[in-house]
Design a protein around this motif. Structure first.
Motif, PDB file in Angstrom:
ATOM      1  N   GLY A 140       0.821  -1.212   0.000  1.00 21.76           N
ATOM      2  CA  GLY A 140       0.000   0.000   0.000  1.00 21.76           C
ATOM      3  C   GLY A 140       0.850   1.256   0.000  1.00 21.76           C
ATOM      4  N   GLU A 141       1.986   1.218   0.714  1.00 22.10           N
ATOM      5  CA  GLU A 141       2.894   2.364   0.764  1.00 22.10           C
ATOM      6  C   GLU A 141       3.610   2.541  -0.574  1.00 22.10           C
ATOM      7  OE1 GLU A 141       3.694   1.786   5.546  1.00 22.10           O
ATOM      8  OE2 GLU A 141       5.071   0.911   4.072  1.00 22.10           O
ATOM      9  N   GLN A 142       3.993   1.421  -1.203  1.00 18.64           N
ATOM     10  CA  GLN A 142       4.622   1.490  -2.513  1.00 18.64           C
ATOM     11  C   GLN A 142       3.660   2.099  -3.548  1.00 18.64           C
ATOM     12  OE1 GLN A 142       5.280  -2.193  -4.589  1.00 18.64           O
ATOM     13  NE2 GLN A 142       7.066  -1.396  -5.698  1.00 18.64           N
ATOM     14  N   LYS A 143       2.386   1.760  -3.430  1.00 19.47           N
ATOM     15  CA  LYS A 143       1.382   2.292  -4.356  1.00 19.47           C
ATOM     16  C   LYS A 143       1.343   3.811  -4.280  1.00 19.47           C
ATOM     17  CE  LYS A 143      -3.629   2.258  -5.227  1.00 19.47           C
ATOM     18  NZ  LYS A 143      -4.928   1.723  -4.774  1.00 19.47           N
ATOM     19  N   LEU A 193       8.503  14.608  -2.677  1.00 22.84           N
ATOM     20  CA  LEU A 193       9.197  14.892  -1.421  1.00 22.84           C
ATOM     21  C   LEU A 193       8.336  14.534  -0.218  1.00 22.84           C
ATOM     22  CD1 LEU A 193      10.904  18.327  -2.184  1.00 22.84           C
ATOM     23  CD2 LEU A 193      12.036  16.136  -1.878  1.00 22.84           C
ATOM     24  N   ARG A 194       7.066  14.923  -0.272  1.00 20.63           N
ATOM     25  CA  ARG A 194       6.161  14.619   0.852  1.00 20.63           C
ATOM     26  C   ARG A 194       6.023  13.115   1.051  1.00 20.63           C
ATOM     27  NH1 ARG A 194       3.221  19.010  -1.335  1.00 20.63           N
ATOM     28  NH2 ARG A 194       1.818  17.592  -2.439  1.00 20.63           N
ATOM     29  N   GLU A 195       5.957  12.361  -0.053  1.00 25.43           N
ATOM     30  CA  GLU A 195       5.799  10.917   0.065  1.00 25.43           C
ATOM     31  C   GLU A 195       7.068  10.268   0.597  1.00 25.43           C
ATOM     32  OE1 GLU A 195       3.861   7.462   0.298  1.00 25.43           O
ATOM     33  OE2 GLU A 195       3.022   9.460  -0.074  1.00 25.43           O
ATOM     34  N   MET A 196       8.234  10.780   0.201  1.00 29.13           N
ATOM     35  CA  MET A 196       9.498  10.270   0.739  1.00 29.13           C
ATOM     36  C   MET A 196       9.569  10.487   2.246  1.00 29.13           C
ATOM     37  SD  MET A 196      12.223  11.436  -2.212  1.00 29.13           S
ATOM     38  CE  MET A 196      13.660  10.860  -1.291  1.00 29.13           C
ATOM     39  N   ILE A 197       9.174  11.686   2.681  1.00 28.97           N
ATOM     40  CA  ILE A 197       9.181  11.989   4.112  1.00 28.97           C
ATOM     41  C   ILE A 197       8.206  11.088   4.859  1.00 28.97           C
ATOM     42  CG2 ILE A 197       8.555  13.757   5.815  1.00 28.97           C
ATOM     43  CD1 ILE A 197       9.669  15.843   3.878  1.00 28.97           C
ATOM     44  N   ARG A 198       7.013  10.905   4.287  1.00 27.28           N
ATOM     45  CA  ARG A 198       6.013  10.052   4.944  1.00 27.28           C
ATOM     46  C   ARG A 198       6.514   8.618   5.074  1.00 27.28           C
ATOM     47  NH1 ARG A 198       2.075   6.520   4.415  1.00 27.28           N
ATOM     48  NH2 ARG A 198       2.596   6.090   2.238  1.00 27.28           N
ATOM     49  N   LEU A 241       3.723   5.771  -3.275  1.00 19.96           N
ATOM     50  CA  LEU A 241       4.986   6.287  -3.802  1.00 19.96           C
ATOM     51  C   LEU A 241       4.963   6.326  -5.325  1.00 19.96           C
ATOM     52  CD1 LEU A 241       7.951   7.173  -3.472  1.00 19.96           C
ATOM     53  CD2 LEU A 241       8.574   4.747  -3.392  1.00 19.96           C
ATOM     54  N   LEU A 242       4.465   5.267  -5.949  1.00 22.83           N
ATOM     55  CA  LEU A 242       4.393   5.208  -7.407  1.00 22.83           C
ATOM     56  C   LEU A 242       3.465   6.284  -7.961  1.00 22.83           C
ATOM     57  CD1 LEU A 242       4.270   1.340  -7.955  1.00 22.83           C
ATOM     58  CD2 LEU A 242       6.200   2.879  -8.398  1.00 22.83           C
ATOM     59  N   ILE A 243       2.355   6.517  -7.268  1.00 21.27           N
ATOM     60  CA  ILE A 243       1.427   7.574  -7.693  1.00 21.27           C
ATOM     61  C   ILE A 243       2.131   8.930  -7.658  1.00 21.27           C
ATOM     62  CG2 ILE A 243      -0.662   8.838  -7.043  1.00 21.27           C
ATOM     63  CD1 ILE A 243      -1.823   6.148  -6.089  1.00 21.27           C
ATOM     64  N   ALA A 244       2.914   9.157  -6.596  1.00 25.48           N
ATOM     65  CA  ALA A 244       3.649  10.422  -6.480  1.00 25.48           C
ATOM     66  C   ALA A 244       4.674  10.550  -7.595  1.00 25.48           C
ATOM     67  CB  ALA A 244       4.329  10.504  -5.112  1.00 25.48           C
ATOM     68  N   GLN A 245       5.407   9.475  -7.886  1.00 24.48           N
ATOM     69  CA  GLN A 245       6.425   9.522  -8.935  1.00 24.48           C
ATOM     70  C   GLN A 245       5.810   9.723 -10.310  1.00 24.48           C
ATOM     71  OE1 GLN A 245       8.431   5.811  -8.024  1.00 24.48           O
ATOM     72  NE2 GLN A 245      10.044   6.872  -6.896  1.00 24.48           N
ATOM     73  N   GLU A 246       4.673   9.094 -10.540  1.00 21.07           N
ATOM     74  CA  GLU A 246       4.002   9.247 -11.837  1.00 21.07           C
ATOM     75  C   GLU A 246       3.486  10.663 -12.047  1.00 21.07           C
ATOM     76  OE1 GLU A 246       1.020   6.263 -11.672  1.00 21.07           O
ATOM     77  OE2 GLU A 246       2.384   4.610 -12.160  1.00 21.07           O
ATOM     78  N   SER A 247       3.186  11.364 -10.963  1.00 23.90           N
ATOM     79  CA  SER A 247       2.683  12.729 -11.072  1.00 23.90           C
ATOM     80  C   SER A 247       3.756  13.703 -11.543  1.00 23.90           C
ATOM     81  CB  SER A 247       2.144  13.208  -9.717  1.00 23.90           C
ATOM     82  OG  SER A 247       3.226  13.496  -8.826  1.00 23.90           O
TER      83      SER A 247
END
Length: 238
Positions: A30-33, A48-53, A35-41
């Motif tokens: 679920g966390e990888q999902k 950055l926010r997702e990396m911190i989270r 992250l992938l959504i953030a990278q695709e954006s």
């Protein structure tokens, strides 16, 4: 009947800035999902926010917002290695002109190191009597930066980031901490600096520790050897 609880292993690594040992777990599906959504954006602030989270939920006893960017990038790399694997596929251009062909390259993430070419004092002397004390930007500071569509920041944003990194202004025997002056007063102070003074400040930030590795490959088109230095998290997972 309740479903079984899946256990995740713990791993350890050493923070580059302090040599402190910290413990972390791999990220979950679920966390990888997310992250992938953030990278695709391709939205740098979202990434950055997702990396911190991810670091906050995966690493024990660490407050990510106060860590320097080199520590955050290192932790993210270690979590990624234990979660997905030790390699990542990149497309690197041939560095030889006029070829510049695209080459597929499998990067071994275990070869990446945090290096600092030159360690400079964080106290920059502006005049014989006046100095500024700086700190490297944390990810909390970087999160406030407005990136453009290509991941770059404007001149205004650059100066705002530098201002956030000023911890004190030293005037002879008197030290003015951040609580002693307003942002407007600091901006006026910075605007009064000479170009040479600002260049000395920029040298300090340029000396910050960076994740780096070397990609050695022969171009599949021209056959010539390439020895490319790769730096920064954004270039390791492209």
């Amino acid at each position: 009947m309740a479903l079984p609880k899946l256990e995740t292993p713990k791993h350890s690594t050493i923070l580059p800035s302090t040599d402190q040992t910290v413990y972390f777990r791999p990220f979950l599906v679920g966390e990888q999902k997310q992250l992938l959504i953030a990278q695709e954006s391709e939205d740098q602030n979202m990434i950055l926010r997702e990396m911190i989270r991810l670091i906050d939920v995966c690493v024990d006893d660490v407050t990510s917002e106060h860590l320097p960017t080199s520590d955050i990038e290192w932790l993210f790399l270690q979590i990624r290695i234990k979660s997905v694997g030790e390699t990542t596929d990149l497309v690197l251009k041939c560095q030889q002109e006029p070829c510049e062909a695209d080459n597929e390259f499998k990067l071994d993430l275990e070869t990446i190191k945090v290096e600092q070419k030159e360690k400079l004092s964080n106290i920059i002397e502006l005049t014989p009597n006046v100095s500024v004390e700086l700190e490297y930007p944390s990810f909390a500071m970087m999160e406030k930066v407005n990136f453009d569509s290509e991941g770059n920041i404007s001149t205004t944003e650059t100066f705002n980031l530098i201002a956030r990194c000023v911890t004190s202004v030293i005037d002879g025997d008197e030290i003015h901490g951040r609580e002693d002056f307003t942002s407007a007063e600091l901006n006026t102070f910075m605007d009064s600096m000479s170009v040479v003074m600002m260049e000395d400040i920029q040298k300090y930030f340029d000396s910050a520790p960076k994740m780096t590795t070397i990609a050695d490959y022969n171009c599949t088109v021209c056959g010539k050897n390439n020895n490319l230095v790769i730096e920064g998290t954004q270039n390791f997972f492209g």
